[in-house]
Scaffold this motif. Structure first.
Motif, mmCIF file in Angstrom:
data_model
loop_
_atom_site.group_PDB
_atom_site.id
_atom_site.type_symbol
_atom_site.label_atom_id
_atom_site.label_comp_id
_atom_site.label_asym_id
_atom_site.label_seq_id
_atom_site.Cartn_x
_atom_site.Cartn_y
_atom_site.Cartn_z
ATOM 1 N N TYR A 101 10.272 23.296 66.903
ATOM 2 C CA TYR A 101 11.425 22.446 67.239
ATOM 3 C C TYR A 101 11.315 21.929 68.673
ATOM 4 O O TYR A 101 11.502 20.738 68.937
ATOM 5 N N ARG A 130 11.572 22.490 60.664
ATOM 6 C CA ARG A 130 12.139 22.542 62.016
ATOM 7 C C ARG A 130 11.479 21.502 62.922
ATOM 8 O O ARG A 130 12.121 20.950 63.817
ATOM 9 N N ASP A 184 22.346 23.544 67.899
ATOM 10 C CA ASP A 184 21.410 23.934 66.851
ATOM 11 C C ASP A 184 20.589 25.174 67.206
ATOM 12 O O ASP A 184 20.593 26.158 66.472
ATOM 13 N N PHE A 204 22.026 25.791 59.191
ATOM 14 C CA PHE A 204 21.453 24.444 59.192
ATOM 15 C C PHE A 204 22.396 23.434 58.534
ATOM 16 O O PHE A 204 22.561 22.314 59.025
ATOM 17 N N TYR A 205 23.008 23.842 57.437
ATOM 18 C CA TYR A 205 23.889 22.916 56.717
ATOM 19 C C TYR A 205 25.127 22.533 57.533
ATOM 20 O O TYR A 205 25.725 21.485 57.280
ATOM 21 N N SER A 254 17.583 19.125 58.996
ATOM 22 C CA SER A 254 18.545 20.226 58.827
ATOM 23 C C SER A 254 18.652 20.634 57.361
ATOM 24 O O SER A 254 18.643 21.831 57.029
ATOM 25 N N ASN A 305 25.260 21.345 60.265
ATOM 26 C CA ASN A 305 25.008 20.084 60.973
ATOM 27 C C ASN A 305 25.467 18.870 60.172
ATOM 28 O O ASN A 305 25.727 17.805 60.749
ATOM 29 N N GLN A 342 13.225 18.338 62.195
ATOM 30 C CA GLN A 342 14.521 18.386 62.856
ATOM 31 C C GLN A 342 14.367 18.120 64.359
ATOM 32 O O GLN A 342 15.170 17.394 64.966
ATOM 33 N N SER A 356 15.426 22.337 56.272
ATOM 34 C CA SER A 356 15.325 23.680 56.853
ATOM 35 C C SER A 356 16.204 24.662 56.087
ATOM 36 O O SER A 356 15.819 25.813 55.842
#
Length: 529
Positions: free
Chosen positions: A64, A115, A36, A177-178, A99, A180, A118, A102
């Motif tokens: 994060y 974040r 990530d 992000f997607y 995720s 994930n 996440q 974000s």
């Protein structure tokens, strides 16, 4: 006696296959956590260009990191109290929700907040992987999986920037992000279907909320000090001093509360075990060195050796391949012999040697020579990265597997924060001093942003001054890293060789000198899969 042996041999192979399927699911989850930051880091310039808020850029990473570090010990304890599988699945879901949010962020403030969500989930991913592996596979057998985990780490470090660049260029930064989601969905499905742990009676103990709060405040203060010190604020500024005071006070209060709590968030008795405490020190130093090297080696190679920044992950290939191969070999040897003390010692020796070799690099060092030096450091890290977790888990009772895993992970995380901060401050200070002494002019202020193409546009005198300054900064950073790593070597020398728990073993009390409880392994194994 012959018949029971014959009967027991039957399910061994199906069980082994089942464990391998579970380990595959755990590796996918571990990949989620490690990829990530590397993918998002590559996408950050595009994100800032779209959302604005350049002045808040560092908080995208800091939020994060803070949430991950602060939540790690809490996830570990919740797994010990309420069952590993449900808590692990919850952490995956939280990570995926963060995720999605974000990826949907409309401004920098939203992105920073999402974040943090996440990061909360990420805190449970790594500790969940290690604790579940500790439940499923006894330490004597666990070594064979070490190479796989090191391979995931190497793949993430090499592939993360490449994948991040490709996704950003072709799909847009939101997909950093997607991406994930499909990985997370596979991990969720596999863990739900194939992971079967022994039923755990729900604990009736009250959660140590005060201890959790004090630990969270203490960790947050430490991470902010190492993140802001020397960059956002001067080391002797009021903000940094106040954060240090807050961190110290919170951790002192945490220790006091833990001595009184019925079910402490981090039981202090685990630190009475010599091996566990020593492995915490070694893990801290390994994190200190590892992330410092990952930060400064590409910078040196791009600036001094003229390497391209496009495939920056490939610059670390000698170190990461050596780490992966050595970790695999060490794991196999540990499994076949049950011996492990030599590995922390060898690892620390090679780590110290590699850092001092890297400290000798200058403007004339070739890529081949620096690659050899990196391989020496990587071999040292390969001996240490998984062995520290293995010995730490072998040093506690099974009921404390989660807190042992989370504490080891936390010390490595804190080590990385200190390593980046201290080595970074020394590096920056030396670069600025050398540039000022050699008449670097305006390039001094931009020193961290200059890449190979930017350097080529500078006047020859300024470019040569900057190259020398970066080589000098790298020298001091690795010299200090090598000196600090000697502490890991001293700690490794005092590790006691305690037999690793196997498929079965007699109950042995914890005596504080490194001897770990050996019981309940067979019962756990018979129900685990």
């Amino acid at each position: 006696m012959a018949e029971p042996k014959k009967a027991a041999a039957g399910p061994a192979e199906p069980r082994t296959r089942s464990v391998r399927v579970v380990v595959l699911a755990l590796m996918i989850t571990m990949l989620l956590a490690m990829l990530d930051n590397l993918i998002v880091g590559t996408a950050m310039p595009t994100i800032v260009g779209d959302l604005g808020g350049l002045e808040h850029l560092s908080w995208v990473v800091t939020a994060y990191t803070l949430a991950t570090a602060a939540s790690t010990p809490i996830w570990g304890k919740l797994g010990d109290l309420y069952g590993r599988k449900g808590i692990f699945l919850t952490s995956i879901v939280v990570f995926l929700i963060g995720s999605v949010l974000s990826g949907m962020a409309q401004d920098m403030g939203q992105l920073i907040g999402f974040r943090a969500v996440q990061g909360l989930g990420a805190g449970g991913l790594m500790v969940g992987v290690m604790a579940i592996l500790g439940d499923l596979v006894p330490p004597r057998e666990r070594g064979k999986y070490q190479g796989m985990m090191a391979g995931v780490m190497a793949f993430a470090m090499i592939g993360g920037p490449l994948v991040g660049g490709a996704i950003t260029d072709h799909l847009g930064w939101r997909w950093s992000f997607y991406i994930n989601l499909p990985l997370g969905a596979v991990a969720l499905a596999m863990v739900t279907v194939v992971l079967h742990l022994p039923r755990k009676e729900r604990s009736k103990a009250r959660i140590d909320y005060l201890g959790a709060a004090l630990l969270t405040v203490g960790i947050t203060a430490i991470v902010l000090v190492t993140t802001w010190g020397g960059s956002e604020y001067a080391w002797d500024s009021a903000v940094i001093m106040e954060l240090i005071a807050l961190g110290v006070a919170s951790l002192v209060g945490f220790v006091f509360v833990e001595t009184k709590a019925a079910e402490p968030i981090m039981p202090l008795h685990i630190f009475r075990n010599r091996n566990f405490s020593l492995m915490s020190v070694v893990g801290f130093m390994a994190g200190f060195v590892m992330f410092g090297a990952v930060l400064f080696l590409p910078l040196y190679q791009q600036t001094v050796q003229g390497a391209s920044a496009t495939n920056s992950g490939l610059l670390l290939l000698p170190m990461l391949l050596a780490m992966m191969v050595v970790s695999l070999v060490a794991g196999r040897v540990t499994t076949s012999t049950g011996k492990y003390k030599i590995f922390p010692i060898l690892g620390s020796v090679l780590m110290v040697a590699g850092l001092f070799l890297l400290a000798t690099m200058d403007t004339g060092t070739t890529r081949f020579t620096s690659g050899v030096y990196m391989a020496v450091l990587g071999a040292g890290m390969g001996f240490l990265m998984q062995i520290t977790m293995l010995v730490a888990q072998n040093s506690v009772e099974l009921k404390d597997m989660g807190v042992a895993s989370s504490a080891t992970t936390l010390f490595r995380t804190l080590g990385s924060s200190f390593g980046v901060a201290i080595m970074g401050a020394l590096f920056t200070g030396r670069v600025q001093d050398e540039m000022a002494a050699r008449g670097g002019g305006g390039a001094t202020e931009q020193s961290a942003q200059l890449d190979a193409s930017s350097l080529a546009k500078l006047p020859d005198a300024v470019r040569e001054a900057y190259e020398y300054a970066v080589a000098s900064g790298t020298h001091i950073a690795f010299l200090v890293g090598g000196s600090v790593a000697v502490v890991a070597l001293v700690a490794a020398l005092f590790v006691k060789e305690v037999p690793l728990r196997g498929m079965a073993g007699p109950e042995a009390p914890e005596d504080g000198d490194g001897t770990a409880p050996q019981g309940r392994a067979a019962a756990m194994e018979s129900q685990a899969v």
